[in-house]
Motif scaffolding. Structure first.
Motif, PDB file in Angstrom:
ATOM      1  N   LEU A 100       0.829  -1.203   0.000  1.00 25.27           N
ATOM      2  CA  LEU A 100       0.000   0.000   0.000  1.00 25.27           C
ATOM      3  C   LEU A 100       0.866   1.256   0.000  1.00 25.27           C
ATOM      4  O   LEU A 100       0.624   2.196  -0.758  1.00 25.27           O
ATOM      5  CB  LEU A 100      -0.922  -0.012   1.220  1.00 25.27           C
ATOM      6  N   THR A 101       1.893   1.261   0.809  1.00 31.62           N
ATOM      7  CA  THR A 101       2.813   2.402   0.892  1.00 31.62           C
ATOM      8  C   THR A 101       3.498   2.649  -0.451  1.00 31.62           C
ATOM      9  O   THR A 101       3.658   3.801  -0.878  1.00 31.62           O
ATOM     10  CB  THR A 101       3.859   2.173   2.001  1.00 31.62           C
ATOM     11  N   ARG A 102       3.884   1.588  -1.132  1.00 30.77           N
ATOM     12  CA  ARG A 102       4.530   1.733  -2.448  1.00 30.77           C
ATOM     13  C   ARG A 102       3.556   2.243  -3.507  1.00 30.77           C
ATOM     14  O   ARG A 102       3.921   3.015  -4.382  1.00 30.77           O
ATOM     15  CB  ARG A 102       5.111   0.400  -2.912  1.00 30.77           C
ATOM     16  N   SER A 103       2.314   1.803  -3.449  1.00 28.76           N
ATOM     17  CA  SER A 103       1.328   2.133  -4.490  1.00 28.76           C
ATOM     18  C   SER A 103       0.666   3.493  -4.315  1.00 28.76           C
ATOM     19  O   SER A 103       0.206   4.082  -5.291  1.00 28.76           O
ATOM     20  CB  SER A 103       0.231   1.060  -4.507  1.00 28.76           C
ATOM     21  N   PHE A 104       0.589   3.964  -3.092  1.00 31.02           N
ATOM     22  CA  PHE A 104      -0.197   5.169  -2.821  1.00 31.02           C
ATOM     23  C   PHE A 104       0.281   6.424  -3.555  1.00 31.02           C
ATOM     24  O   PHE A 104      -0.563   7.182  -4.069  1.00 31.02           O
ATOM     25  CB  PHE A 104      -0.285   5.454  -1.318  1.00 31.02           C
ATOM     26  N   PRO A 105       1.580   6.719  -3.652  1.00 30.84           N
ATOM     27  CA  PRO A 105       1.975   7.967  -4.320  1.00 30.84           C
ATOM     28  C   PRO A 105       1.465   8.088  -5.759  1.00 30.84           C
ATOM     29  O   PRO A 105       0.968   9.142  -6.158  1.00 30.84           O
ATOM     30  CB  PRO A 105       3.504   7.937  -4.256  1.00 30.84           C
ATOM     31  N   ARG A 106       1.555   7.022  -6.524  1.00 35.18           N
ATOM     32  CA  ARG A 106       1.056   7.078  -7.902  1.00 35.18           C
ATOM     33  C   ARG A 106      -0.456   7.240  -7.923  1.00 35.18           C
ATOM     34  O   ARG A 106      -1.018   8.000  -8.715  1.00 35.18           O
ATOM     35  CB  ARG A 106       1.449   5.822  -8.662  1.00 35.18           C
ATOM     36  N   PHE A 107      -1.139   6.508  -7.057  1.00 31.99           N
ATOM     37  CA  PHE A 107      -2.592   6.587  -6.941  1.00 31.99           C
ATOM     38  C   PHE A 107      -3.021   8.031  -6.649  1.00 31.99           C
ATOM     39  O   PHE A 107      -3.901   8.578  -7.317  1.00 31.99           O
ATOM     40  CB  PHE A 107      -3.032   5.639  -5.821  1.00 31.99           C
ATOM     41  N   ALA A 108      -2.397   8.651  -5.666  1.00 29.93           N
ATOM     42  CA  ALA A 108      -2.738  10.026  -5.273  1.00 29.93           C
ATOM     43  C   ALA A 108      -2.418  11.016  -6.386  1.00 29.93           C
ATOM     44  O   ALA A 108      -3.202  11.936  -6.653  1.00 29.93           O
ATOM     45  CB  ALA A 108      -2.007  10.398  -3.987  1.00 29.93           C
ATOM     46  N   ALA A 109      -1.287  10.841  -7.048  1.00 31.66           N
ATOM     47  CA  ALA A 109      -0.904  11.751  -8.137  1.00 31.66           C
ATOM     48  C   ALA A 109      -1.868  11.627  -9.307  1.00 31.66           C
ATOM     49  O   ALA A 109      -2.247  12.633  -9.925  1.00 31.66           O
ATOM     50  CB  ALA A 109       0.522  11.464  -8.583  1.00 31.66           C
ATOM     51  N   ASP A 110      -2.267  10.420  -9.619  1.00 31.85           N
ATOM     52  CA  ASP A 110      -3.215  10.178 -10.698  1.00 31.85           C
ATOM     53  C   ASP A 110      -4.552  10.868 -10.401  1.00 31.85           C
ATOM     54  O   ASP A 110      -5.103  11.597 -11.237  1.00 31.85           O
ATOM     55  CB  ASP A 110      -3.412   8.670 -10.849  1.00 31.85           C
TER      56      ASP A 110
END
Length: 129
Positions: A100-110
């Motif tokens: 989750l920690t690895r995936s969240f930055p891209r998710f939030a930026a998108d």
């Protein structure tokens, strides 16, 4: 509630999986309103106790939200083993928390990119319907 929905620039749908599909309470809420959702980005976070991480519900929501006139971002968060994904303080923990920690930055930026794009466009021209 309609005014709260209309006043939002974007939505994050956090959904568990219910019998391999969407949660009925959340589906009922989305069905109760319609044009309030139009022309707003949506992001999906799914979860479950099992290894599929609610992905079946997430995929179902993608089609539902698109049909409701929302722009569903391509990034999706899926958290499996939800019972072990967070520690007592609510911080990500274990293998699922690390994913989750690895995936969240891209998710939030998108989501941020589409939110800004939709906000600007709604300011330039009224929705076509």
């Amino acid at each position: 509630m309609a005014e709260k929905i209309k006043g939002a620039d974007a939505f994050v749908f956090v959904t568990g999986e219910y019998n391999w599909s969407v949660q009925p309470g959340l589906k009922n809420l989305t069905d109760h309103f319609l044009e309030e959702w139009y022309w707003r980005p949506a992001a999906i976070v799914s979860y479950s106790a099992g290894r599929f991480a609610g992905a079946r519900a997430g995929f179902a929501w993608h089609g539902i939200l698109s049909e409701m006139g929302m722009v569903v971002i391509s990034s999706m968060l899926a958290v499996g083993g939800i019972g072990q994904a967070f520690d007592a303080a609510g911080e990500p923990a274990g293998e699922s928390g690390a994913a989750l920690t690895r995936s969240f930055p891209r998710f939030a930026a998108d989501l941020a990119w589409w939110t800004e794009a939709a906000r600007v466009q709604r300011g330039r021209a009224p929705p076509p319907y």
